[in-house]
Design an enzyme around this catalytic site. Structure first.
Site, PDB file in Angstrom:
ATOM      1  NE  ARG A 100     -43.682-172.011 119.684  1.00 43.47           N
ATOM      2  CZ  ARG A 100     -42.709-172.363 120.513  1.00 43.47           C
ATOM      3  NH1 ARG A 100     -42.153-173.564 120.435  1.00 43.47           N
ATOM      4  NH2 ARG A 100     -42.255-171.508 121.416  1.00 43.47           N
ATOM      5  CE  LYS A 115     -47.667-165.220 128.197  1.00 41.92           C
ATOM      6  NZ  LYS A 115     -46.368-165.896 128.147  1.00 41.92           N
TER       7      LYS A 115
HETATM    8  N1  BES Z   1     -45.695-163.993 123.983  1.00 44.77           N
HETATM    9  C1  BES Z   1     -44.878-164.955 124.618  1.00 44.77           C
HETATM   10  C2  BES Z   1     -43.389-164.607 124.577  1.00 44.77           C
HETATM   11  C3  BES Z   1     -42.952-163.357 125.275  1.00 44.77           C
HETATM   12  C4  BES Z   1     -42.321-163.398 126.483  1.00 44.77           C
HETATM   13  C5  BES Z   1     -43.092-162.111 124.669  1.00 44.77           C
HETATM   14  C6  BES Z   1     -41.869-162.246 127.092  1.00 44.77           C
HETATM   15  C7  BES Z   1     -42.650-160.952 125.269  1.00 44.77           C
HETATM   16  C8  BES Z   1     -42.022-161.028 126.496  1.00 44.77           C
HETATM   17  C9  BES Z   1     -45.038-166.313 123.937  1.00 44.77           C
HETATM   18  O1  BES Z   1     -46.271-166.554 123.366  1.00 44.77           O
HETATM   19  C10 BES Z   1     -44.831-167.343 124.989  1.00 44.77           C
HETATM   20  O2  BES Z   1     -45.568-167.369 125.916  1.00 44.77           O
HETATM   21  N2  BES Z   1     -43.819-168.186 124.789  1.00 44.77           N
HETATM   22  C11 BES Z   1     -43.512-169.211 125.720  1.00 44.77           C
HETATM   23  C12 BES Z   1     -43.165-170.452 124.933  1.00 44.77           C
HETATM   24  C13 BES Z   1     -43.017-171.676 125.776  1.00 44.77           C
HETATM   25  C14 BES Z   1     -44.350-172.103 126.336  1.00 44.77           C
HETATM   26  C15 BES Z   1     -42.434-172.789 124.922  1.00 44.77           C
HETATM   27  C16 BES Z   1     -42.322-168.764 126.556  1.00 44.77           C
HETATM   28  O3  BES Z   1     -41.420-168.128 126.013  1.00 44.77           O
HETATM   29  O4  BES Z   1     -42.305-169.039 127.739  1.00 44.77           O
HETATM   30 ZN    ZN Z   2     -47.684-167.358 124.742  1.00 43.56          ZN
END
Ligand code: BES
Ligand code: ZN
Ligand code: ZN
Length: 478
Positions: A331, A257
């Site tokens: 997931r 990230k």
């Molecule tokens: N933990 C994050 C989602 C999240 C985003 C939680 C903002 C709280 C605030 C999750 O694990 C994630 O990174 N999801 C990705 C999925 C994508 C790679 C398909 C996302 O939402 O960008």
């Molecule tokens: Zn994530």
């Protein structure tokens, strides 16, 4: 934690909250003639919340006329917001105690105001040298005598919301998967909930491939915590199973990230916090309900042998997943927990997870995105519970068409969809691991907020705890 106790009569010359419909009632509150004149003047200026500063204490007056016409959920929320306003004055003046009165047209109003006061007074300052703690210790609550036990129920609810907030606010160096599991275990003991923590060896022998894959980049082993509350007189034959995402920190893994916003990823175990605190609240409230909570936990890091984009993972139930983004880790760990839940032959499974940025982008922090295969009756009950506690549910479409977006060329599915409907494709992924009535709650929006909002303080909100408890109460009163 602020202590709530029943108190029928207010103490003269102490902090007090009075609710009233019309100015005729002001004479009941031992106000001076000048004070009554002041309040009447303010009412003419259309102010409904009036503060009287008596130097040693405050009198809070709230006119409730336009509250009581609202639907029940909004009405309660209005009272909570009054509580939040009161809390700000209490904090500023370092008051230790306040009496909160109800009103003949709403004998429970004092409970919702108390709820707002306590939640708005929450502080997470354990890492500050100069603590400036809130002085508030006690709330005296006037309720109908028959509602006395509701004060105790509220106390339990608030304790558990605060427990969840504390966990979410705790940084990962102080709350890794092992520490988290230990803390859950010790809280379970106090709540009378049985708790088993599976360690890495046990998780390996169970072949929980999703949880192990996410954990590969970490120096800290994963945990899988199983909580169970089974009272003798449980009303349900098959258990209510709760599943919570326990990613104690989400760097994204190799699909790293960006720095901006990564700090908030200590909140990625908010689902786990909600289901643990939720089952504790149910147990402490002695609800006659058989409940299980499952918590897969790990951090997600780009360590030396971290799982990679392009990898194929064998999941706990034998299905295979092509990993195309290691940041879609929630997931992966939830899938194993959802498959594991089958052994309980659950009546319904509810999972809570900070799963997708897409859910947060769609509706912000104003509600919870949900989807699933539960019966219309269960969905309605959940939505009603959500309205009452103002953790409002927004059901997303869950058409089969979305499943095509997670088809893989080389495995049974891939772990991301395309650029559209990210919250739903995440849900569709989870659906591949269930065979029971199920509802998925994506709390990525409301779990962690960047600025205080009435009684929700900045940071972890404890979202989900009140929803779970309210839904459980409704199941018991059926
Ligand atoms: N933990 C994050 C989602 C999240 C985003 C939680 C903002 C709280 C605030 C999750 O694990 C994630 O990174 N999801 C990705 C999925 C994508 C790679 C398909 C996302 O939402 O960008
Ligand atoms: Zn994530
Ligand atoms: Zn995550």
């Amino acid at each position: 934690m602020v202590k709530l106790t029943y108190s029928e009569k207010f103490k003269p010359n102490k902090n007090a909250v009075f609710l009233f419909s019309n100015s005729g009632e002001l004479s009941n509150f031992l106000l001076s003639a000048e004070e009554i004149a002041y309040v009447e003047k303010k009412l003419k200026e259309d102010e409904k919340f009036i503060l009287i500063n008596r130097l040693s204490h405050h009198i809070f007056l709230q006119q409730i006329e336009d509250f009581e016409s609202k639907p029940e959920g909004l009405k309660r929320e209005k009272y909570r917001a009054v509580g939040a306003k009161i809390s700000h004055t209490l904090t500023a003046h370092h008051y230790e105690e306040i009496w909160i009165g109800n009103h003949p047209s709403n004998l429970a109003a004092s409970l919702y105001i108390s709820e707002g006061v306590v939640l708005a007074s929450y502080q997470f300052n354990k890492y500050k040298s100069d603590k400036k703690n809130n002085a508030l210790k006690s709330i005296l609550v006037q309720t109908e005598k028959t509602k006395k036990n509701e004060i105790e129920a509220l106390q339990i609810q608030l304790e558990e919301v605060i427990r969840a907030r504390n966990w979410v606010n705790e940084p990962v160096s102080h709350l890794d998967a092992i520490v988290f599991a230990k803390q859950i275990q010790s809280a379970a003991k106090d709540a009378g909930v049985s708790c088993e923590v599976l360690n890495k060896k046990q998780i390996e022998s169970l072949k929980m491939g999703g949880l192990l894959a996410v954990n590969k980049g970490s120096k800290t082993p994963p945990t899988f915590t199983i909580l169970e509350y089974k009272p003798a007189k449980a009303k349900n034959k098959k258990p209510l199973v709760l599943v919570g995402k326990g990613v104690v920190y989400d760097t994204g893994g190799l699909s790293l990230k960006p720095t901006a916003g990564m700090d908030t990823m200590k909140c990625d175990m908010a689902g786990a916090a909600a289901v643990a605190a939720g089952i504790f609240a149910i147990a402490k409230s002695k609800l006659p309900l058989h409940v299980v909570a499952l918590i897969p936990a790990t951090d997600n890091r780009p360590g030396e042998i971290a799982y990679t984009p392009g990898d194929v993972i064998h999941m706990f139930d034998g299905q295979t997943v092509e990993v195309l983004n290691t940041d879609a880790e929630g997931r992966m760990i939830l899938a194993d927990a959802l498959s594991y839940a089958k052994k309980y032959e659950p009546e319904i499974v509810l999972d809570f997870a900070t799963l997708t940025g897409a859910a947060a982008a769609a509706i912000g922090a104003y509600g919870i995105v949900c989807m699933g295969t539960a019966s219309e009756e269960s969905k309605t009950a959940l939505k009603n519970a959500g309205e009452l506690v103002h953790e409002r549910l927004v059901e997303f479409p869950f058409w089969d068409d979305y499943s095509t977006l997670i088809k893989s060329d080389i495995a049974d599915m891939k772990n991301i969809g395309g650029p559209v409907a990210g919250a739903i494709t995440a849900g569709k992924f989870l659906e591949k691991f269930i065979d029971y009535p199920w509802m998925h709650f994506d709390i990525a929006g409301p779990a962690f907020i960047s600025a205080a909002e009435t009684y929700k303080t900045k940071g972890g909100t404890g979202v989900g705890v009140r929803l779970i408890l309210e839904y459980a109460k409704q199941l018991c009163s059926k």
